[in-house]
Design a protein around this motif. Structure first.
Motif, PDB file in Angstrom:
ATOM      1  N   UNK A 147      13.230 -26.253  -6.211  1.00 33.78           N
ATOM      2  CA  UNK A 147      14.023 -26.291  -4.656  1.00 33.78           C
ATOM      3  C   UNK A 147      13.971 -24.936  -4.333  1.00 33.78           C
ATOM      4  N   UNK A 148      13.806 -25.282  -3.159  1.00 33.32           N
ATOM      5  CA  UNK A 148      13.792 -23.836  -2.448  1.00 33.32           C
ATOM      6  C   UNK A 148      15.634 -23.801  -1.422  1.00 33.32           C
ATOM      7  N   UNK A 149      15.230 -22.725  -1.112  1.00 34.81           N
ATOM      8  CA  UNK A 149      16.230 -22.385   0.477  1.00 34.81           C
ATOM      9  C   UNK A 149      14.973 -21.670   1.270  1.00 34.81           C
ATOM     10  N   UNK A 150      14.868 -22.179   2.663  1.00 41.79           N
ATOM     11  CA  UNK A 150      14.498 -21.020   3.539  1.00 41.79           C
ATOM     12  C   UNK A 150      15.048 -20.916   5.160  1.00 41.79           C
ATOM     13  N   UNK A 151      14.051 -19.984   5.698  1.00 44.22           N
ATOM     14  CA  UNK A 151      14.621 -19.609   7.114  1.00 44.22           C
ATOM     15  C   UNK A 151      14.438 -19.116   7.624  1.00 44.22           C
ATOM     16  N   UNK A 152      13.754 -19.546   8.898  1.00 44.18           N
ATOM     17  CA  UNK A 152      12.573 -19.564  10.571  1.00 44.18           C
ATOM     18  C   UNK A 152      13.923 -19.075  11.581  1.00 44.18           C
ATOM     19  N   UNK A 153      12.125 -18.622  11.995  1.00 42.37           N
ATOM     20  CA  UNK A 153      12.573 -17.639  12.845  1.00 42.37           C
ATOM     21  C   UNK A 153      11.342 -17.932  14.470  1.00 42.37           C
ATOM     22  N   UNK A 154      11.792 -18.726  15.428  1.00 41.69           N
ATOM     23  CA  UNK A 154      10.890 -18.756  16.508  1.00 41.69           C
ATOM     24  C   UNK A 154      11.175 -18.155  18.042  1.00 41.69           C
ATOM     25  N   UNK A 155      10.078 -17.519  18.034  1.00 37.54           N
ATOM     26  CA  UNK A 155      10.551 -17.359  19.793  1.00 37.54           C
ATOM     27  C   UNK A 155       9.709 -17.088  20.506  1.00 37.54           C
ATOM     28  N   UNK A 156       9.022 -18.272  20.879  1.00 37.97           N
ATOM     29  CA  UNK A 156       7.549 -18.188  21.879  1.00 37.97           C
ATOM     30  C   UNK A 156       7.851 -18.267  22.796  1.00 37.97           C
ATOM     31  N   UNK A 157       6.597 -17.853  23.542  1.00 38.83           N
ATOM     32  CA  UNK A 157       6.773 -16.866  24.971  1.00 38.83           C
ATOM     33  C   UNK A 157       7.793 -16.618  25.860  1.00 38.83           C
ATOM     34  N   UNK A 158       8.063 -15.921  25.185  1.00 37.59           N
ATOM     35  CA  UNK A 158       9.213 -14.802  26.252  1.00 37.59           C
ATOM     36  C   UNK A 158       8.263 -13.673  26.984  1.00 37.59           C
ATOM     37  N   UNK A 175      13.362 -17.991  24.415  1.00 36.82           N
ATOM     38  CA  UNK A 175      13.846 -19.569  24.094  1.00 36.82           C
ATOM     39  C   UNK A 175      13.684 -19.429  22.746  1.00 36.82           C
ATOM     40  N   UNK A 176      14.930 -18.772  21.406  1.00 35.55           N
ATOM     41  CA  UNK A 176      14.176 -18.771  20.533  1.00 35.55           C
ATOM     42  C   UNK A 176      14.975 -20.062  19.782  1.00 35.55           C
ATOM     43  N   UNK A 177      14.700 -19.876  18.580  1.00 32.62           N
ATOM     44  CA  UNK A 177      15.120 -20.531  17.604  1.00 32.62           C
ATOM     45  C   UNK A 177      15.216 -21.240  16.080  1.00 32.62           C
ATOM     46  N   UNK A 178      15.781 -21.013  15.637  1.00 30.69           N
ATOM     47  CA  UNK A 178      16.437 -20.771  14.340  1.00 30.69           C
ATOM     48  C   UNK A 178      16.811 -22.504  12.977  1.00 30.69           C
ATOM     49  N   UNK A 179      16.370 -22.024  12.427  1.00 32.67           N
ATOM     50  CA  UNK A 179      15.825 -23.397  11.147  1.00 32.67           C
ATOM     51  C   UNK A 179      16.620 -22.522   9.904  1.00 32.67           C
ATOM     52  N   UNK A 180      17.014 -23.398   9.162  1.00 26.28           N
ATOM     53  CA  UNK A 180      17.596 -23.219   7.768  1.00 26.28           C
ATOM     54  C   UNK A 180      17.273 -24.441   6.940  1.00 26.28           C
TER      55      UNK A 180
END
Length: 247
Positions: A147-158, A175-180
């Motif tokens: 069982x895991x929790x995660x966080x990802x952040x992406x800001x491509x082609x800024x 164009x930032x995006x965040x996912x949990x």
């Protein structure tokens, strides 16, 4: 060819397991003990290298083992485990993929006079923390629950433009995006020796993601949400064939 290699590897591992059992392998304890830690690497590069040996590929180079991959992160991660008990490790995966490029523009009349700095690139971060529970500890083949929790952040082609002469020409576009997410997984681990194993898993997770557009220039300045995503999906994290080393 890759499937053939994987099938052959599975056959060899099965044969090794049967042979070891016939020699009384029940007395051998496979896997970690309390206080041990492990590092995991994806074995796909090794499978590709072996497969290319049989299909006539020339001048090939072994790229080495890599980190485990993820659908939420375009780079590779460092994956490690620390065992608080014989059956329960703390699992951590971490990845960073930051790349930037700066271009400098100078005045035509004054070659040493800097006018603008244009910065472009991509920034990504991935962090996952969780726990596992080993079933049948000490055996050569061990089912694993996690069982895991995660966080990802992406800001491509800024892109950012910094004017050294006129701030009206400064601009920022990203164009930032965040996912949990909360992810459960079921895996199987096969021990080649007491401290080296191959493993794979299937995962099922609940995810929430938000994407934005950020603009800041002389004409517009805003930060607005462009999309939100909620999903309950099987197979977005993990699934690699990994090799694990215990210490």
């Amino acid at each position: 060819m890759k499937k053939i290699i994987v099938a052959a590897a599975a056959f060899v591992m099965s044969a090794v397991a049967l042979t070891a059992k016939g020699k009384g392998s029940d007395s051998v304890y496979y896997g970690p003990r309390t206080g041990d830690f492990a590092l995991s690497f994806e074995v796909t590069p090794a499978i590709d290298f072996i497969g290319n040996m049989f299909n006539g590929t020339e001048n090939q180079n072994f790229q080495g083992f890599s980190g485990l991959s993820s659908s939420f992160f375009s780079g590779k991660t460092i994956s490690a485990r620390y065992y608080f008990s014989d059956v329960t490790p703390l699992c951590v995966s971490f990845g960073v993929n930051n790349q930037s490029n700066k271009r400098y523009s100078y005045s035509y009349s004054e070659p040493n006079s800097l006018e603008t700095v244009r910065t472009s690139g991509t920034g990504e971060l991935f962090v996952m923390v969780g726990f596992q529970q080993i079933i049948r500890p000490g055996q050569r083949i061990q089912p694993v629950l996690g069982l895991n929790c995660f966080y990802s952040h992406s800001n491509k082609d800024y892109e950012k433009i910094d004017s050294k002469e006129d701030q009206d020409y400064d601009s920022l576009s990203k164009s930032p995006s965040n996912t949990i997410g909360l992810v459960g997984n079921l895996g199987i681990e096969f021990y080649l020796s007491r401290k080296i194993s191959l493993s794979t898993c299937i995962d099922m997770g609940l995810y929430h993601g938000t994407s934005k557009t950020v603009i800041d220039n002389k004409d517009d300045s805003y930060s607005r949400t462009t999309s939100t995503d909620n999903s309950f999906i099987v197979g977005k994290l993990g699934g690699d064939i990994s090799i694990n080393f215990y210490f």
